[in-house]
Each structure stands twice: as structure tokens, then as C-alpha cells.
Design a protein around this motif. Structure first.
Motif, PDB file in Angstrom:
ATOM      1  N   GLN A   4      13.409  52.710   0.428  1.00 30.74           N
ATOM      2  CA  GLN A   4      13.044  52.880  -0.971  1.00 30.74           C
ATOM      3  C   GLN A   4      14.132  52.345  -1.893  1.00 30.74           C
ATOM      4  O   GLN A   4      13.857  51.768  -2.930  1.00 30.74           O
ATOM      5  CB  GLN A   4      12.812  54.357  -1.271  1.00 30.74           C
ATOM      6  CG  GLN A   4      11.551  54.920  -0.629  1.00 30.74           C
ATOM      7  CD  GLN A   4      11.268  56.321  -1.135  1.00 30.74           C
ATOM      8  OE1 GLN A   4      12.092  56.952  -1.776  1.00 30.74           O
ATOM      9  NE2 GLN A   4      10.086  56.811  -0.845  1.00 30.74           N
ATOM     10  N   ARG A   7      15.383  46.965  -2.031  1.00 30.38           N
ATOM     11  CA  ARG A   7      14.124  46.270  -2.189  1.00 30.38           C
ATOM     12  C   ARG A   7      14.318  44.768  -2.057  1.00 30.38           C
ATOM     13  O   ARG A   7      15.400  44.241  -2.289  1.00 30.38           O
ATOM     14  CB  ARG A   7      13.497  46.618  -3.546  1.00 30.38           C
ATOM     15  CG  ARG A   7      13.214  48.113  -3.676  1.00 30.38           C
ATOM     16  CD  ARG A   7      12.801  48.494  -5.078  1.00 30.38           C
ATOM     17  NE  ARG A   7      12.714  49.935  -5.205  1.00 30.38           N
ATOM     18  CZ  ARG A   7      11.629  50.642  -4.958  1.00 30.38           C
ATOM     19  NH1 ARG A   7      10.532  50.031  -4.577  1.00 30.38           N
ATOM     20  NH2 ARG A   7      11.625  51.945  -5.103  1.00 30.38           N
ATOM     21  N   HIS A 107      11.152  55.314 -12.789  1.00 30.23           N
ATOM     22  CA  HIS A 107      11.357  54.262 -11.796  1.00 30.23           C
ATOM     23  C   HIS A 107      12.729  54.396 -11.127  1.00 30.23           C
ATOM     24  O   HIS A 107      12.861  54.128  -9.921  1.00 30.23           O
ATOM     25  CB  HIS A 107      11.222  52.889 -12.443  1.00 30.23           C
ATOM     26  CG  HIS A 107       9.802  52.470 -12.657  1.00 30.23           C
ATOM     27  ND1 HIS A 107       9.071  51.815 -11.703  1.00 30.23           N
ATOM     28  CD2 HIS A 107       8.973  52.634 -13.720  1.00 30.23           C
ATOM     29  CE1 HIS A 107       7.843  51.573 -12.157  1.00 30.23           C
ATOM     30  NE2 HIS A 107       7.763  52.064 -13.393  1.00 30.23           N
ATOM     31  N   ALA A 110      13.094  56.653  -8.001  1.00 30.19           N
ATOM     32  CA  ALA A 110      12.701  56.125  -6.692  1.00 30.19           C
ATOM     33  C   ALA A 110      13.847  55.398  -6.004  1.00 30.19           C
ATOM     34  O   ALA A 110      13.727  55.018  -4.829  1.00 30.19           O
ATOM     35  CB  ALA A 110      11.511  55.184  -6.841  1.00 30.19           C
ATOM     36  N   THR A 187       3.815  48.931 -13.362  1.00 30.68           N
ATOM     37  CA  THR A 187       3.185  49.579 -12.219  1.00 30.68           C
ATOM     38  C   THR A 187       3.657  51.023 -12.152  1.00 30.68           C
ATOM     39  O   THR A 187       4.784  51.337 -12.574  1.00 30.68           O
ATOM     40  CB  THR A 187       3.551  48.856 -10.921  1.00 30.68           C
ATOM     41  OG1 THR A 187       4.983  48.837 -10.798  1.00 30.68           O
ATOM     42  CG2 THR A 187       3.019  47.427 -10.923  1.00 30.68           C
ATOM     43  N   ALA A 190       7.248  54.658  -7.953  1.00 31.38           N
ATOM     44  CA  ALA A 190       7.151  55.215  -6.602  1.00 31.38           C
ATOM     45  C   ALA A 190       7.636  56.659  -6.607  1.00 31.38           C
ATOM     46  O   ALA A 190       8.223  57.140  -7.581  1.00 31.38           O
ATOM     47  CB  ALA A 190       7.975  54.363  -5.638  1.00 31.38           C
TER      48      ALA A 190
END
Length: 258
Positions: A4, A7, A107, A110, A187, A190
Motif C-alpha cells: 500500500q 506504489r 489519501h 493509505a 478516485t 484506499a
């Protein structure tokens, strides 16, 4: 957790380094409390928390810091900066985001194992945010429909009785349209690393964030929003700025004791 935190884009297209503006207020005596990192939203800088909340948080025994958005950055870069500043603090930090800064914090959670998090007046994602803005400020929001950045009105951000409203509004920086679109169509974040306790605060009279959006965001974290009627969007600059920050610190103290 590494899957996580690390990335693909982080090493194929790393965020350019930048000198970050971080303002701080420290308690007079050392306390066994985590530091609190405040994250402002679009158009605002670290100064918005330095006006009241940083010093008040320090007076309650918490080291307080606020990081400004980098100039001409991106949502990804802002998340990166928040994670980097938090990781550089001496202890596991509490992240507090306001407005679009709350989306940045969501964000960042995450990628960084925060001790706790607070989302203050969190802007909703997608068309619901644009619809709410059109109803509250049609002339200032219409530019967003043609790719420009919206212009928030005085009454959207500040209470009518706030004497410093014009001076605060003069400090706001124009947000590039590209960044506004990234926030608007971001988006969903997570899942947070480590499942930190998360509080959502806001006002039912906010002209930027609808009450239903506060409910949806709080429900995502398994709770209900803590509401402050009569306050405008910029809670940290309102005439009644003490009420939300004291409630936040009271909640945080209880979470730390538990």
C-alpha cells in the motif's frame, strides 16, 4: 503494508522535490502526546491554521504543525508532501485536513500509519461537489464547467459577522484549474493503513459542503459527523473557532486514553 505504501508511480515517475512551508507551534512543556499535522485545502496555506488553531493546540499540550500546498503541484504531490512531513516528525502524527485538505489526508492515510485523523468540512468528490457549489455560488462556479477554476465567494467561506473576512480572503491563492479538476474527480481513497480512529467535523450551515456529504463521509469511517451549527466553511478562521478545535482535541485525548 508495503504494497500500500510503495506504489508503481512512486519510482517510475517520482514527485519532484520541493522546499515545503511548514509552520509550527510547540507546547511550553514536553507532553506525552502525538504531534498534530494540519493540512489546508485549496487556496489556503499553513497561515490559515497559524491564525488560531496551531497556538491553541500547543496550549493544550500537542506539538502543532501545518504544511502549505506546493505551488503548481498536483493532488498526488500534495499527498506526497503530507506523508513526507508526517514521516519526518519525531512521533506518529495525527493528521487533520480541512476542505480539499481532508481529501488529501484521506489519501495520505493509505500511505502513512497515522495515530488518528480528523476530516474537517471535507469536500465531497465528483458531481455532488459541483452541484452544491453551483447552488451556493453559481457565478463563481460556472467557470469550472468550461475547465477553469471556481471562485469561492466570501459568504461561502466566512461567517457574515467575521470582521477579518476580507483580509483572509485577500490571502487566498488562485487554485490552478487542473488541480481543482483532480480534486473534483479524484478516485476514492484506499483503506487507511492501520485503521486509525477518524473523526469528521463540519457545519450544517456550510455553503461549500452539504450536510448529506458530511454524513456520507462520516459513515465511511463508521460514525456520524460532529456538527457546529452557525459556522461557515472555514471553521479554523470563524469567530467561534475555539469550539471545533476544542472538540477535536477533547476527542483526541479520549482516543489516546483508550
Amino acid at each position: 503494508m508495503s504494497s500500500q505504501v510503495l506504489r508503481f508511480a512512486d519510482w517510475t515517475s517520482p514527485v519532484p522535490p520541493v522546499r515545503r512551508e511548514v509552520l509550527s507551534a510547540l507546547p511550553e512543556t514536553a507532553e506525552d502526546n502525538p504531534p498534530v499535522l494540519f493540512v489546508p485545502g485549496l487556496g489556503h496555506g499553513a497561515w490559515a491554521f497559524a491564525e488560531h488553531w496551531l497556538g491553541h493546540t500547543a496550549s493544550r499540550g500537542f506539538a502543532a504543525h501545518s504544511v502549505s500546498p506546493r505551488a503548481n503541484g498536483s493532488l498526488r504531490a500534495y499527498v506526497h508532501d503530507v506523508v513526507q512531513v508526517a514521516a519526518g516528525l519525531p512521533r506518529q502524527a495525527v493528521l487533520v485536513g480541512h476542505g480539499a485538505g481532508a481529501l488529501v489526508v484521506a489519501h495520505a492515510l493509505a500511505r502513512y500509519p497515522a495515530r488518528a485523523a480528523v476530516l474537517a468540512a471535507p469536500v465531497p468528490e465528483g458531481w455532488s461537489a459541483l452541484g452544491a457549489a453551483l447552488r451556493a455560488n453559481p457565478l463563481g462556479t460556472l467557470p469550472a464547467l468550461i475547465g477553469a477554476a471556481p471562485r469561492l465567494s466570501r459568504k461561502q467561506l466566512f461567517s457574515a459577522e467575521l470582521a477579518e473576512a476580507d483580509a483572509y480572503r485577500a490571502k487566498l491563492e488562485r487554485t490552478p484549474a487542473a488541480i481543482y479538476r483532480q480534486v473534483l474527480f479524484a478516485t476514492p481513497p484506499a483503506a487507511p493503513v492501520g485503521d486509525p480512529p477518524t473523526l469528521v467535523v463540519g457545519s450544517p450551515d456550510d455553503r461549500v459542503v452539504p450536510r448529506k456529504a458530511l454524513d456520507r463521509t462520516a459513515a465511511r469511517f463508521g460514525g456520524a459527523p460532529l456538527l457546529f451549527p452557525g459556522m461557515a466553511h472555514d471553521l479554523m478562521l470563524d469567530t467561534n473557532w475555539r469550539e471545533p478545535i476544542d472538540a477535536i482535541l477533547d476527542w483526541l485525548t479520549k482516543e489516546l486514553a483508550g
